[in-house]
Motif scaffolding. Sequence first.
Motif, PDB file in Angstrom:
ATOM      1  N   GLU A 150     -11.360  16.286   8.966  1.00 52.81           N
ATOM      2  CA  GLU A 150     -12.378  15.167   9.011  1.00 52.81           C
ATOM      3  C   GLU A 150     -11.692  13.906   8.410  1.00 52.81           C
ATOM      4  O   GLU A 150     -12.256  13.201   7.768  1.00 52.81           O
ATOM      5  N   GLN A 151     -10.462  13.982   8.462  1.00 55.00           N
ATOM      6  CA  GLN A 151      -9.582  12.820   7.640  1.00 55.00           C
ATOM      7  C   GLN A 151      -8.680  11.806   8.736  1.00 55.00           C
ATOM      8  O   GLN A 151      -8.043  11.065   8.303  1.00 55.00           O
ATOM      9  N   ALA A 152      -9.220  12.253  10.023  1.00 57.10           N
ATOM     10  CA  ALA A 152      -8.202  11.198  10.876  1.00 57.10           C
ATOM     11  C   ALA A 152      -8.430   9.831  10.759  1.00 57.10           C
ATOM     12  O   ALA A 152      -7.554   9.412  10.666  1.00 57.10           O
ATOM     13  N   VAL A 153      -9.921   9.330  10.442  1.00 49.87           N
ATOM     14  CA  VAL A 153      -9.929   7.894  10.216  1.00 49.87           C
ATOM     15  C   VAL A 153      -9.175   7.639   8.982  1.00 49.87           C
ATOM     16  O   VAL A 153      -8.414   6.626   8.854  1.00 49.87           O
ATOM     17  N   ALA A 154      -9.491   8.296   7.884  1.00 53.09           N
ATOM     18  CA  ALA A 154      -8.926   8.005   6.623  1.00 53.09           C
ATOM     19  C   ALA A 154      -7.295   8.088   6.574  1.00 53.09           C
ATOM     20  O   ALA A 154      -6.842   7.075   5.949  1.00 53.09           O
ATOM     21  N   ASN A 155      -7.024   8.984   7.305  1.00 51.16           N
ATOM     22  CA  ASN A 155      -5.450   9.263   7.363  1.00 51.16           C
ATOM     23  C   ASN A 155      -4.855   7.920   8.021  1.00 51.16           C
ATOM     24  O   ASN A 155      -3.733   7.457   7.741  1.00 51.16           O
ATOM     25  N   SER A 156      -5.537   7.328   9.269  1.00 48.45           N
ATOM     26  CA  SER A 156      -5.128   6.177   9.957  1.00 48.45           C
ATOM     27  C   SER A 156      -5.150   5.050   9.109  1.00 48.45           C
ATOM     28  O   SER A 156      -4.195   4.332   9.083  1.00 48.45           O
ATOM     29  N   LEU A 157      -6.067   5.047   8.179  1.00 53.91           N
ATOM     30  CA  LEU A 157      -6.160   3.830   7.364  1.00 53.91           C
ATOM     31  C   LEU A 157      -5.198   3.948   6.278  1.00 53.91           C
ATOM     32  O   LEU A 157      -4.556   2.720   5.976  1.00 53.91           O
ATOM     33  N   ALA A 158      -4.933   5.067   5.763  1.00 53.46           N
ATOM     34  CA  ALA A 158      -3.962   5.223   4.521  1.00 53.46           C
ATOM     35  C   ALA A 158      -2.441   4.844   5.490  1.00 53.46           C
ATOM     36  O   ALA A 158      -1.682   4.255   4.505  1.00 53.46           O
ATOM     37  N   ALA A 159      -2.298   5.088   6.536  1.00 53.80           N
ATOM     38  CA  ALA A 159      -0.980   5.149   7.099  1.00 53.80           C
ATOM     39  C   ALA A 159      -0.891   3.438   7.444  1.00 53.80           C
ATOM     40  O   ALA A 159       0.403   2.964   7.209  1.00 53.80           O
ATOM     41  N   VAL A 160      -1.870   2.881   7.705  1.00 52.65           N
ATOM     42  CA  VAL A 160      -1.947   1.491   7.677  1.00 52.65           C
ATOM     43  C   VAL A 160      -1.371   0.677   6.217  1.00 52.65           C
ATOM     44  O   VAL A 160      -0.461   0.146   6.107  1.00 52.65           O
ATOM     45  N   ARG A 161      -2.026   1.345   5.234  1.00 51.56           N
ATOM     46  CA  ARG A 161      -1.872   0.862   3.901  1.00 51.56           C
ATOM     47  C   ARG A 161      -0.129   1.030   3.941  1.00 51.56           C
ATOM     48  O   ARG A 161       0.424   0.418   2.628  1.00 51.56           O
ATOM     49  N   ALA A 162       0.190   2.092   4.307  1.00 53.37           N
ATOM     50  CA  ALA A 162       1.722   2.600   3.935  1.00 53.37           C
ATOM     51  C   ALA A 162       2.669   1.805   4.683  1.00 53.37           C
ATOM     52  O   ALA A 162       3.827   1.871   4.734  1.00 53.37           O
ATOM     53  N   GLY A 163       2.105   1.077   5.919  1.00 52.61           N
ATOM     54  CA  GLY A 163       3.145   0.445   6.502  1.00 52.61           C
ATOM     55  C   GLY A 163       3.008   0.425   8.090  1.00 52.61           C
ATOM     56  O   GLY A 163       3.636  -0.384   8.748  1.00 52.61           O
ATOM     57  N   VAL A 164       2.418   1.507   8.702  1.00 51.28           N
ATOM     58  CA  VAL A 164       2.387   1.366  10.263  1.00 51.28           C
ATOM     59  C   VAL A 164       1.494   0.269  10.590  1.00 51.28           C
ATOM     60  O   VAL A 164       0.602  -0.287   9.940  1.00 51.28           O
ATOM     61  N   ARG A 165       1.986  -0.200  11.904  1.00 43.64           N
ATOM     62  CA  ARG A 165       1.106  -1.409  12.517  1.00 43.64           C
ATOM     63  C   ARG A 165       0.549  -0.855  13.961  1.00 43.64           C
ATOM     64  O   ARG A 165       0.194  -1.680  14.621  1.00 43.64           O
ATOM     65  N   GLN A 166       0.738   0.260  14.298  1.00 38.24           N
ATOM     66  CA  GLN A 166       0.117   0.901  15.312  1.00 38.24           C
ATOM     67  C   GLN A 166      -0.955   1.965  15.046  1.00 38.24           C
ATOM     68  O   GLN A 166      -0.420   2.959  14.352  1.00 38.24           O
ATOM     69  N   LEU A 175       6.398   1.448  13.387  1.00 38.48           N
ATOM     70  CA  LEU A 175       5.788   2.778  13.163  1.00 38.48           C
ATOM     71  C   LEU A 175       4.215   2.812  13.900  1.00 38.48           C
ATOM     72  O   LEU A 175       3.512   1.846  13.465  1.00 38.48           O
ATOM     73  N   GLY A 176       3.897   4.098  14.123  1.00 38.73           N
ATOM     74  CA  GLY A 176       2.519   4.184  14.662  1.00 38.73           C
ATOM     75  C   GLY A 176       2.017   5.570  13.879  1.00 38.73           C
ATOM     76  O   GLY A 176       2.500   6.268  13.402  1.00 38.73           O
ATOM     77  N   ILE A 177       0.560   5.433  13.871  1.00 37.76           N
ATOM     78  CA  ILE A 177      -0.248   6.823  13.406  1.00 37.76           C
ATOM     79  C   ILE A 177      -1.060   7.341  14.608  1.00 37.76           C
ATOM     80  O   ILE A 177      -1.421   6.765  15.377  1.00 37.76           O
ATOM     81  N   HIS A 178      -0.716   8.751  14.761  1.00 36.53           N
ATOM     82  CA  HIS A 178      -1.507   9.640  15.714  1.00 36.53           C
ATOM     83  C   HIS A 178      -2.184  10.526  14.834  1.00 36.53           C
ATOM     84  O   HIS A 178      -1.456  11.663  14.413  1.00 36.53           O
ATOM     85  N   ALA A 179      -3.562  10.557  14.514  1.00 33.99           N
ATOM     86  CA  ALA A 179      -4.094  11.574  13.690  1.00 33.99           C
ATOM     87  C   ALA A 179      -5.245  12.416  14.037  1.00 33.99           C
ATOM     88  O   ALA A 179      -6.196  11.983  15.024  1.00 33.99           O
ATOM     89  N   HIS A 180      -5.013  13.565  13.866  1.00 36.69           N
ATOM     90  CA  HIS A 180      -6.216  14.663  14.473  1.00 36.69           C
ATOM     91  C   HIS A 180      -6.930  14.905  13.341  1.00 36.69           C
ATOM     92  O   HIS A 180      -6.622  14.746  12.057  1.00 36.69           O
ATOM     93  N   ASN A 181      -8.200  15.421  13.810  1.00 40.02           N
ATOM     94  CA  ASN A 181      -9.284  15.290  12.605  1.00 40.02           C
ATOM     95  C   ASN A 181      -9.746  16.554  12.281  1.00 40.02           C
ATOM     96  O   ASN A 181     -10.988  16.845  11.860  1.00 40.02           O
ATOM     97  N   ASP A 182      -8.701  17.683  12.227  1.00 39.60           N
ATOM     98  CA  ASP A 182      -9.378  19.064  11.681  1.00 39.60           C
ATOM     99  C   ASP A 182      -9.775  19.114  10.329  1.00 39.60           C
ATOM    100  O   ASP A 182     -10.403  19.981  10.072  1.00 39.60           O
TER     101      ASP A 182
END
Length: 533
Positions: free
Chosen positions: A211-227, A202-209
């Motif tokens: 201002e959470q794109a970085v936080a969302n990417s990190l949250a996705a990693v915590r939940a399991g994505v590896r890209q 799984l990968g994550i592709h977040a937009h910043n509308d």
Amino acid sequence: MTRERLYLYDTTLRDGQQTPGVDFSLEDKRVIAGLLDELGLDYIEGGYPGANPTDSAFFAEAPPLRATFTAFGMTKRPGRSTANDPGLQELLRAGGQAVCFVSKAWDYHVRVALGISNEDNLEAMRASVEAAGAAGKEVLVDCEHFFDGWKGNREYALACARTAHEAGARWVVLCDTNGGTLPHEVEEIVGDASATVPGSHLGIHAHNDIEQAVANSLAAVRAGVRQIQGTLNGIGERCGNANLVSIIPTLLLKPSYRDRFETAIDKDRLATLTHVSRAFDELLNRAPNRQAPYVGESAFTTKAGIHASAIAKAPETYEHVAPETVGNRRRVLVSDQAGKSNLLSELARIGIRLDRDDRRLDALLAEIKEREAQGYAYEAADASFEILARRRLGTVPTYFEVEGFRVMVEHRHNALGELVTVSEAIVKLKVDGESLMSAGEGNGPVNALDTALRKDLGRYSAYIEDLELVDYKVRILNGGTGATTRVLIESRDGDGERWFTVGVSPNIVDASFQALIDSVVYKLLSAGAPASA
Ligand SMILES: [Zn+2]
């Protein structure tokens, strides 16, 4: 404990191109791909071959990269076979090792935007992934609107992810296309998706509308994505994409990620991050964001107020990470030491090693500060920095002296009665004690000056035969026509070496001439040309 591998995917050249005002030329794309590759990204998405001539040309001659060079495109059209879809076939024939398909994962969009059935959408994805796999490509699927789709129709969003995975996609990328999802929602939804597709796919592709794109990417990693997908400096449509320049140091420096994960980026590469970020802004011809986390000019600047003495004693007590780790510098307005360390490392980068106590270092530092105050930007002009540094440290030969130049711009009717603007320049130089005067014409004053300067450099002419100007950028530093102008020139030679030079003056022609001269001197210096007699 072995750490899990996280993969970093850059989409600056594709999604980043959606930024208003950003339009990369073929040259820009090559330079940026090189920057990204040096930084150590795993994947570089080059663009959308077939969609526009620049991207087609970029993929026709795929750049030599360590990273997996990836083409982006649509899945096949419904109602056709993959073999019968010219767009898909062009994508599969394009250069690069991987293909990233975009596919809708929100049934509402499938119905409203595509006007096809949910099953047809899944079938188009399945067939396209299989065709790309059969063509020998590594395959990724961007599940567009995955998070909003999950909220609207969880079963269908998950079916999209499952179909991509079962068809053989290496990565199923969950996209927050509208950029409005919150980190706790990302964590919950990714957690759910990882029961359908393993996180290692799984990968994550977040937009910043929001201002959470970085936080969302990190949250996705915590939940399991590896890209993680993102862009340099977070450029992208509307409010931008996830900013890799903030994500990378967070992954490498913060213990909760550093201890669990590894990336292809090592400590040495991380230390070039500030340079990469600012060089990229210069390519975009925009001022770097001073308050950018990690890499901004102010990121480690503390104004000495009530904490003055504590800061002076131990500036690191006010820093969340050490600035050198990301190639930035500490600036405490009560101490000069920080600038010195930075200069030492900048000098080491161009191969000059000096002792910390060397007196010449103080003089050079003072001169750089003075020049930066005038508007010079050495961060973006390595070649001008090197010339300045080597000159002050006494190792640049004198090749020629400029005795003067004159430029004329004329707006007149030509023989056909058309109004034209033409420029002529005359440059006077002294080489080996002999005065040389050359005239040149051009479509503008800088072009004419360049032509005249290069027409006769005496015995140095042979050294600059393959010198080529690739790009020319002008920035007005403090507004209005009476303002200071900074000119940045990018040059290249026959070996493909590139360098940047800078000139600053209230006069745009003068600023350009300084940058031109620096470019020629740099070329002579790196070619090892002997000094003038
Ligand atoms: Zn996007």
